[in-house]
Design a protein around this motif. Structure first.
Motif, PDB file in Angstrom:
ATOM      1  N   HIS A   1       0.837  -1.204   0.000  1.00 57.15           N
ATOM      2  CA  HIS A   1       0.000   0.000   0.000  1.00 57.15           C
ATOM      3  C   HIS A   1       0.869   1.250   0.000  1.00 57.15           C
ATOM      4  N   SER A   2       1.974   1.217   0.724  1.00 58.40           N
ATOM      5  CA  SER A   2       2.852   2.396   0.765  1.00 58.40           C
ATOM      6  C   SER A   2       3.470   2.676  -0.604  1.00 58.40           C
ATOM      7  N   LYS A   3       3.770   1.622  -1.369  1.00 57.16           N
ATOM      8  CA  LYS A   3       4.305   1.816  -2.716  1.00 57.16           C
ATOM      9  C   LYS A   3       3.242   2.421  -3.632  1.00 57.16           C
ATOM     10  N   LEU A   4       1.992   1.974  -3.495  1.00 57.80           N
ATOM     11  CA  LEU A   4       0.898   2.558  -4.268  1.00 57.80           C
ATOM     12  C   LEU A   4       0.732   4.043  -3.940  1.00 57.80           C
ATOM     13  N   GLN A   5       0.847   4.380  -2.662  1.00 62.06           N
ATOM     14  CA  GLN A   5       0.746   5.782  -2.262  1.00 62.06           C
ATOM     15  C   GLN A   5       1.889   6.594  -2.864  1.00 62.06           C
ATOM     16  N   GLU A   6       3.087   6.003  -2.885  1.00 62.85           N
ATOM     17  CA  GLU A   6       4.249   6.676  -3.459  1.00 62.85           C
ATOM     18  C   GLU A   6       4.043   6.936  -4.958  1.00 62.85           C
ATOM     19  N   ILE A   7       3.531   5.957  -5.677  1.00 68.58           N
ATOM     20  CA  ILE A   7       3.265   6.104  -7.107  1.00 68.58           C
ATOM     21  C   ILE A   7       2.197   7.176  -7.342  1.00 68.58           C
ATOM     22  N   TYR A   8       1.151   7.158  -6.535  1.00 71.51           N
ATOM     23  CA  TYR A   8       0.083   8.145  -6.662  1.00 71.51           C
ATOM     24  C   TYR A   8       0.629   9.557  -6.433  1.00 71.51           C
ATOM     25  N   THR A   9       1.405   9.733  -5.375  1.00 75.73           N
ATOM     26  CA  THR A   9       1.982  11.042  -5.061  1.00 75.73           C
ATOM     27  C   THR A   9       2.892  11.515  -6.183  1.00 75.73           C
ATOM     28  N   SER A  10       3.674  10.611  -6.704  1.00 75.92           N
ATOM     29  CA  SER A  10       4.575  10.933  -7.807  1.00 75.92           C
ATOM     30  C   SER A  10       3.797  11.352  -9.053  1.00 75.92           C
ATOM     31  N   ALA A  11       2.744  10.623  -9.374  1.00 73.56           N
ATOM     32  CA  ALA A  11       1.918  10.949 -10.542  1.00 73.56           C
ATOM     33  C   ALA A  11       1.209  12.283 -10.343  1.00 73.56           C
ATOM     34  N   GLU A  12       0.736  12.529  -9.141  1.00 73.78           N
ATOM     35  CA  GLU A  12       0.054  13.792  -8.845  1.00 73.78           C
ATOM     36  C   GLU A  12       1.022  14.971  -8.985  1.00 73.78           C
ATOM     37  N   LYS A  13       2.245  14.810  -8.488  1.00 70.68           N
ATOM     38  CA  LYS A  13       3.268  15.858  -8.600  1.00 70.68           C
ATOM     39  C   LYS A  13       3.608  16.109 -10.072  1.00 70.68           C
TER      40      LYS A  13
ATOM     41  N   SER B   1      -4.347  21.532 -21.877  1.00 70.34           N
ATOM     42  CA  SER B   1      -5.503  22.424 -21.881  1.00 70.34           C
ATOM     43  C   SER B   1      -6.202  22.269 -20.528  1.00 70.34           C
ATOM     44  N   HIS B   2      -7.049  23.199 -20.203  1.00 73.60           N
ATOM     45  CA  HIS B   2      -7.780  23.148 -18.929  1.00 73.60           C
ATOM     46  C   HIS B   2      -8.593  21.850 -18.828  1.00 73.60           C
ATOM     47  N   ASP B   3      -9.294  21.489 -19.913  1.00 79.11           N
ATOM     48  CA  ASP B   3     -10.115  20.278 -19.919  1.00 79.11           C
ATOM     49  C   ASP B   3      -9.262  19.011 -19.783  1.00 79.11           C
ATOM     50  N   GLU B   4      -8.125  18.985 -20.468  1.00 81.10           N
ATOM     51  CA  GLU B   4      -7.231  17.823 -20.349  1.00 81.10           C
ATOM     52  C   GLU B   4      -6.755  17.674 -18.908  1.00 81.10           C
ATOM     53  N   PHE B   5      -6.350  18.791 -18.324  1.00 80.64           N
ATOM     54  CA  PHE B   5      -5.873  18.752 -16.947  1.00 80.64           C
ATOM     55  C   PHE B   5      -6.953  18.251 -16.000  1.00 80.64           C
ATOM     56  N   LEU B   6      -8.164  18.792 -16.114  1.00 88.52           N
ATOM     57  CA  LEU B   6      -9.259  18.377 -15.237  1.00 88.52           C
ATOM     58  C   LEU B   6      -9.585  16.894 -15.405  1.00 88.52           C
ATOM     59  N   PHE B   7      -9.586  16.421 -16.665  1.00 86.71           N
ATOM     60  CA  PHE B   7      -9.856  15.009 -16.924  1.00 86.71           C
ATOM     61  C   PHE B   7      -8.802  14.124 -16.250  1.00 86.71           C
ATOM     62  N   LEU B   8      -7.529  14.460 -16.451  1.00 83.11           N
ATOM     63  CA  LEU B   8      -6.454  13.654 -15.869  1.00 83.11           C
ATOM     64  C   LEU B   8      -6.470  13.719 -14.344  1.00 83.11           C
ATOM     65  N   GLU B   9      -6.706  14.899 -13.817  1.00 85.21           N
ATOM     66  CA  GLU B   9      -6.750  15.056 -12.358  1.00 85.21           C
ATOM     67  C   GLU B   9      -7.885  14.226 -11.757  1.00 85.21           C
ATOM     68  N   GLU B  10      -9.066  14.319 -12.371  1.00 82.74           N
ATOM     69  CA  GLU B  10     -10.222  13.555 -11.880  1.00 82.74           C
ATOM     70  C   GLU B  10      -9.978  12.052 -11.985  1.00 82.74           C
ATOM     71  N   SER B  11      -9.406  11.614 -13.098  1.00 78.57           N
ATOM     72  CA  SER B  11      -9.132  10.184 -13.283  1.00 78.57           C
ATOM     73  C   SER B  11      -8.122   9.683 -12.265  1.00 78.57           C
ATOM     74  N   LEU B  12      -7.088  10.470 -12.031  1.00 80.10           N
ATOM     75  CA  LEU B  12      -6.059  10.078 -11.068  1.00 80.10           C
ATOM     76  C   LEU B  12      -6.633  10.004  -9.658  1.00 80.10           C
ATOM     77  N   LYS B  13      -7.452  10.975  -9.303  1.00 79.86           N
ATOM     78  CA  LYS B  13      -8.031  11.002  -7.958  1.00 79.86           C
ATOM     79  C   LYS B  13      -9.053   9.893  -7.730  1.00 79.86           C
ATOM     80  N   SER B  14      -9.586   9.311  -8.790  1.00 79.91           N
ATOM     81  CA  SER B  14     -10.580   8.246  -8.621  1.00 79.91           C
ATOM     82  C   SER B  14      -9.973   7.011  -7.959  1.00 79.91           C
ATOM     83  N   CYS B  15      -8.698   6.757  -8.201  1.00 82.34           N
ATOM     84  CA  CYS B  15      -7.983   5.618  -7.598  1.00 82.34           C
ATOM     85  C   CYS B  15      -8.680   4.278  -7.827  1.00 82.34           C
ATOM     86  N   LEU B  16      -9.388   4.152  -8.923  1.00 84.86           N
ATOM     87  CA  LEU B  16     -10.079   2.902  -9.226  1.00 84.86           C
ATOM     88  C   LEU B  16      -9.113   1.939  -9.903  1.00 84.86           C
TER      89      LEU B  16
END
Length: 129
Positions: free
Chosen positions: A42-54, A64-79
């Motif tokens: 789980h800690s490695k998954l958190q590290e990957i998530y933090t790295s991707a978010e950064k 573009s604004h829409d691309e950023f929002l789409f990627l941000e929303e998809s990343l935050k879903s953590c599905l």
């Protein structure tokens, strides 16, 4: 609802399904996981998530604004997608009398997000040079 000891599995290339006992399905999945899965903490998954978010924040200016929002929303879903067993019914039976199978990870929005972030970063590098 009637309970059954059978499960329906999609086939690889013939666009159909096949029915097998759940016990066989479980054995096939366990075999694939034992042979090719890499456990991750789980800690490695958190590290990957933090790295991707950064990384997403760093590449924000190249999106573009829409691309950023789409990627941000998809990343935050953590599905995290569920592996899926596919039957290769176009191949000969194995020694146990079953069609060969393989385990795939569907490219859901969450996993595809990492590819889209990487694409955006590469595009920005190429455009810059």
């Amino acid at each position: 609802m009637h309970t059954s000891d059978l499960v329906t599995i999609p086939t690889d290339k013939t666009n159909s399904t096949t029915v097998i006992p759940i016990v066989n399905y479980e054995d096939m999945v366990r075999t694939h996981l034992a042979n090719s899965a890499t456990p991750i903490t789980h800690s490695k998954l958190q590290e990957i998530y933090t790295s991707a978010e950064k990384f997403l924040q760093e590449t924000k200016l190249n999106l573009s604004h829409d691309e950023f929002l789409f990627l941000e929303e998809s990343l935050k879903s953590c599905l995290i997608p569920t592996p899926q067993l596919l039957v290769k019914n176009h191949k000969p039976f194995d020694k146990n009398g079953h069609y060969p199978t393989h385990l795939v990870i569907p490219a859901t929005n969450y996993t595809a997000t990492f590819l889209k972030i990487a694409y955006s970063a590469l595009k920005a590098l190429l455009d810059k040079n």
